[in-house]
Write a protein that holds these residues in place. Structure first.
Motif, PDB file in Angstrom:
ATOM      1  N   ALA A  19       0.836  -1.208   0.000  1.00  0.00           N
ATOM      2  CA  ALA A  19       0.000   0.000   0.000  1.00  0.00           C
ATOM      3  C   ALA A  19       0.865   1.250   0.000  1.00  0.00           C
ATOM      4  O   ALA A  19       0.549   2.244  -0.674  1.00  0.00           O
ATOM      5  N   CYS A  20       1.973   1.214   0.731  1.00  0.00           N
ATOM      6  CA  CYS A  20       2.904   2.341   0.757  1.00  0.00           C
ATOM      7  C   CYS A  20       3.496   2.572  -0.632  1.00  0.00           C
ATOM      8  O   CYS A  20       3.599   3.712  -1.090  1.00  0.00           O
ATOM      9  N   ALA A  21       3.854   1.502  -1.324  1.00  0.00           N
ATOM     10  CA  ALA A  21       4.433   1.612  -2.668  1.00  0.00           C
ATOM     11  C   ALA A  21       3.425   2.220  -3.638  1.00  0.00           C
ATOM     12  O   ALA A  21       3.782   3.020  -4.509  1.00  0.00           O
ATOM     13  N   GLU A  22       2.155   1.831  -3.491  1.00  0.00           N
ATOM     14  CA  GLU A  22       1.118   2.386  -4.354  1.00  0.00           C
ATOM     15  C   GLU A  22       0.962   3.888  -4.108  1.00  0.00           C
ATOM     16  O   GLU A  22       0.736   4.666  -5.034  1.00  0.00           O
ATOM     17  N   HIS A  23       1.090   4.277  -2.850  1.00  0.00           N
ATOM     18  CA  HIS A  23       0.918   5.692  -2.485  1.00  0.00           C
ATOM     19  C   HIS A  23       2.092   6.545  -2.975  1.00  0.00           C
ATOM     20  O   HIS A  23       1.897   7.646  -3.503  1.00  0.00           O
ATOM     21  N   TYR A  46      10.800   0.077  -9.730  1.00  0.00           N
ATOM     22  CA  TYR A  46       9.699  -0.844  -9.461  1.00  0.00           C
ATOM     23  C   TYR A  46       9.865  -1.478  -8.083  1.00  0.00           C
ATOM     24  O   TYR A  46      10.981  -1.838  -7.680  1.00  0.00           O
ATOM     25  N   PHE A  47       8.741  -1.604  -7.381  1.00  0.00           N
ATOM     26  CA  PHE A  47       8.771  -2.297  -6.092  1.00  0.00           C
ATOM     27  C   PHE A  47       8.112  -3.660  -6.224  1.00  0.00           C
ATOM     28  O   PHE A  47       6.999  -3.773  -6.740  1.00  0.00           O
ATOM     29  N   ILE A  48       8.816  -4.682  -5.746  1.00  0.00           N
ATOM     30  CA  ILE A  48       8.282  -6.047  -5.707  1.00  0.00           C
ATOM     31  C   ILE A  48       8.480  -6.567  -4.287  1.00  0.00           C
ATOM     32  O   ILE A  48       9.614  -6.776  -3.846  1.00  0.00           O
ATOM     33  N   GLY A  49       7.398  -6.757  -3.570  1.00  0.00           N
ATOM     34  CA  GLY A  49       7.500  -7.261  -2.209  1.00  0.00           C
ATOM     35  C   GLY A  49       8.111  -8.651  -2.185  1.00  0.00           C
ATOM     36  O   GLY A  49       7.868  -9.469  -3.076  1.00  0.00           O
ATOM     37  N   GLY A  50       8.920  -8.916  -1.173  1.00  0.00           N
ATOM     38  CA  GLY A  50       9.561 -10.223  -1.054  1.00  0.00           C
ATOM     39  C   GLY A  50       9.550 -10.737   0.367  1.00  0.00           C
ATOM     40  O   GLY A  50       9.558  -9.948   1.326  1.00  0.00           O
ATOM     41  N   HIS A  51       9.506 -12.041   0.514  1.00  0.00           N
ATOM     42  CA  HIS A  51       9.540 -12.660   1.836  1.00  0.00           C
ATOM     43  C   HIS A  51      10.215 -14.018   1.753  1.00  0.00           C
ATOM     44  O   HIS A  51       9.594 -15.016   1.391  1.00  0.00           O
ATOM     45  N   PRO A  87       4.424  -9.037  -6.473  1.00  0.00           N
ATOM     46  CA  PRO A  87       4.416  -7.855  -7.349  1.00  0.00           C
ATOM     47  C   PRO A  87       3.003  -7.306  -7.534  1.00  0.00           C
ATOM     48  O   PRO A  87       2.029  -8.073  -7.537  1.00  0.00           O
ATOM     49  N   SER A  88       2.891  -5.997  -7.691  1.00  0.00           N
ATOM     50  CA  SER A  88       1.593  -5.401  -7.988  1.00  0.00           C
ATOM     51  C   SER A  88       1.329  -5.513  -9.483  1.00  0.00           C
ATOM     52  O   SER A  88       2.200  -5.892 -10.271  1.00  0.00           O
ATOM     53  N   THR A  89       0.121  -5.148  -9.888  1.00  0.00           N
ATOM     54  CA  THR A  89      -0.235  -5.210 -11.307  1.00  0.00           C
ATOM     55  C   THR A  89       0.515  -4.173 -12.130  1.00  0.00           C
ATOM     56  O   THR A  89       0.554  -4.265 -13.358  1.00  0.00           O
ATOM     57  N   HIS A  90       1.140  -3.197 -11.457  1.00  0.00           N
ATOM     58  CA  HIS A  90       1.883  -2.147 -12.180  1.00  0.00           C
ATOM     59  C   HIS A  90       3.298  -2.590 -12.557  1.00  0.00           C
ATOM     60  O   HIS A  90       3.974  -1.901 -13.323  1.00  0.00           O
ATOM     61  N   VAL A  91       3.744  -3.703 -12.012  1.00  0.00           N
ATOM     62  CA  VAL A  91       5.121  -4.158 -12.256  1.00  0.00           C
ATOM     63  C   VAL A  91       5.166  -4.970 -13.550  1.00  0.00           C
ATOM     64  O   VAL A  91       4.451  -5.966 -13.697  1.00  0.00           O
ATOM     65  N   PRO A  92       5.999  -4.566 -14.505  1.00  0.00           N
ATOM     66  CA  PRO A  92       6.102  -5.329 -15.748  1.00  0.00           C
ATOM     67  C   PRO A  92       6.724  -6.703 -15.519  1.00  0.00           C
ATOM     68  O   PRO A  92       7.539  -6.885 -14.610  1.00  0.00           O
TER      69      PRO A  92
END
Length: 364
Positions: free
Chosen positions: A104-108, A115-120, A147-152
């Motif tokens: 949510a922070c990345a979207e804001h 590009y932001f891609i969450g990882g765990h 990854p969000s839908t905005h990440v290629p």
């Protein structure tokens, strides 16, 4: 062409990732430290190619940025990165155990040309800090990417290819679903373990026999209650809404057992244990997970001088890394049981082979 990887935080996870990448063809690893002594420690330990006290220097021209900081600090670091000049096409990822809040922070923030891609990475250790870092920490573990839908797809593929060096299995999951699942299999068990230990602690205040007799099984099943308090404060607050729902479900489970006991419903209790046993029997055994495993061996040990040291020496001489040992029971003229704990399954198997050959009776 050399790719630059910036590690923001070089502790257990950041250091282990750095070790997976360092020395690989075409990769260079830069570590960021917020204290001078940490910078010197990172360099001396050899986990990074170089280190700096400047966040801007660390991320300058970086192709990949790994945010390996506590969950409670992720958003502040993300905000700092959004104000720095980043290389076009740079991929930012994190290693936190909750994903929806940082997504949510990345979207804001909406990064420009990055590009932001969450990882765990779903692996860990009871030890912490860069001294505990290991290049094999992630082997045979799941590494979740959100990854969000905005990440290629091209950016997702680049990160996946880099993470192949960890020898983990990459799994793609939607952030909210990730938090639901991890909440159930990791966050809730930690809450339950802490609550259980504190319940017994309260009983022990009026009768010290509780602590004395809580050795063995009770200590084993509540091992995760010893987790870092600050880290888990941030994790639980970050996944607050999910945990509230899970705790309501847990309370219903406990009320079900209460009802069965009040009604003397033996069949219901038996069925609950049967269902749990059946489901647990099909859980993966050979893969690392959220709660780091310990691989244990047991052997009889005589109450004689030097017996414990002899076994430990044999393991050390054969370069077998022993995590912990415990004498579960040892009375005069009665054999005790020694539990040998290992962090790697390979070490456990080698120890079993060695001790079998030396004539010790060993079982898993």
């Amino acid at each position: 062409m050399t790719l630059k990887i910036a590690m923001i935080g070089v502790g257990l996870i950041g250091g282990s990732l750095a070790l997976c990448f360092k020395g690989k063809p075409g990769l260079t690893v830069m570590g960021y430290a917020h204290l001078k002594e940490l910078k010197e420690k990172y360099i001396a330990s050899g986990v990074v190619d170089d280190a700096t006290l400047s966040l801007e220097e660390a991320v300058q021209d970086a192709d990949f940025i790994f945010l390996c900081v506590p969950v409670g600090l992720l958003e502040s670091y993300f905000e700092k990165l959004s104000r720095l000049p980043l290389k076009k096409g740079c991929i930012i990822t994190d290693v936190g155990s909750t994903k929806a809040s940082i997504a949510a922070c990345a979207e804001h923030v909406r990064l420009t040309d990055a590009y932001f891609i969450g990882g765990h990475p779903m692996a860990g250790s009871e030890r912490a800090g860069v001294d505990a870092a290991s290049a094999v920490l992630f082997e045979n573990a799941y590494y979740v990417l959100t990854p969000s839908t905005h990440v290629p797809e091209e950016a997702y593929s680049r990160l996946s290819e880099l993470l192949a060096y960890t020898r983990a299995q990459i799994v793609r999951v939607e952030p909210l679903l990730h938090d639901d699942i991890v909440g159930a299999i990791s966050h809730l068990p930690h809450v339950i373990a802490v609550a259980l230990v504190n319940q017994v602690r309260e009983y022990n205040e009026s009768n010290p026999l509780y602590k004395m007799l809580a050795a063995g099984g009770f200590r084993d099943i509540t091992r995760i209650a010893s987790s870092d308090a600050i880290v888990w404060r941030d994790i639980l607050l970050s996944n607050r809404e999910v945990l509230l729902g899970l705790l309501k479900d847990w309370n219903r489970q406990m009320l079900s057992f209460t009802d069965m006991l009040e009604q003397k419903n033996g069949e219901g209790i038996e069925e609950a244990f049967r269902q749990a046993r059946e489901f647990r029997s099909v859980l993966p055994e050979r893969r690392k997970g959220m709660i780091s495993p310990l691989f244990d061996l047991y052997t009889d040990v005589q109450d004689a001088p030097g017996m414990i040291g002899k076994i430990a020496t044999e393991l050390g001489t054969n370069d077998i890394n022993l995590s912990n040992l415990e004498i579960i029971e040892n009375r005069v003229d009665v054999p005790g049981i020694m539990r040998l704990s290992f962090r790697q399954e390979e070490d456990m198997e080698r120890a079993k082979t060695l001790l079998d050959a030396l004539g010790y009776q060993v079982w898993v």
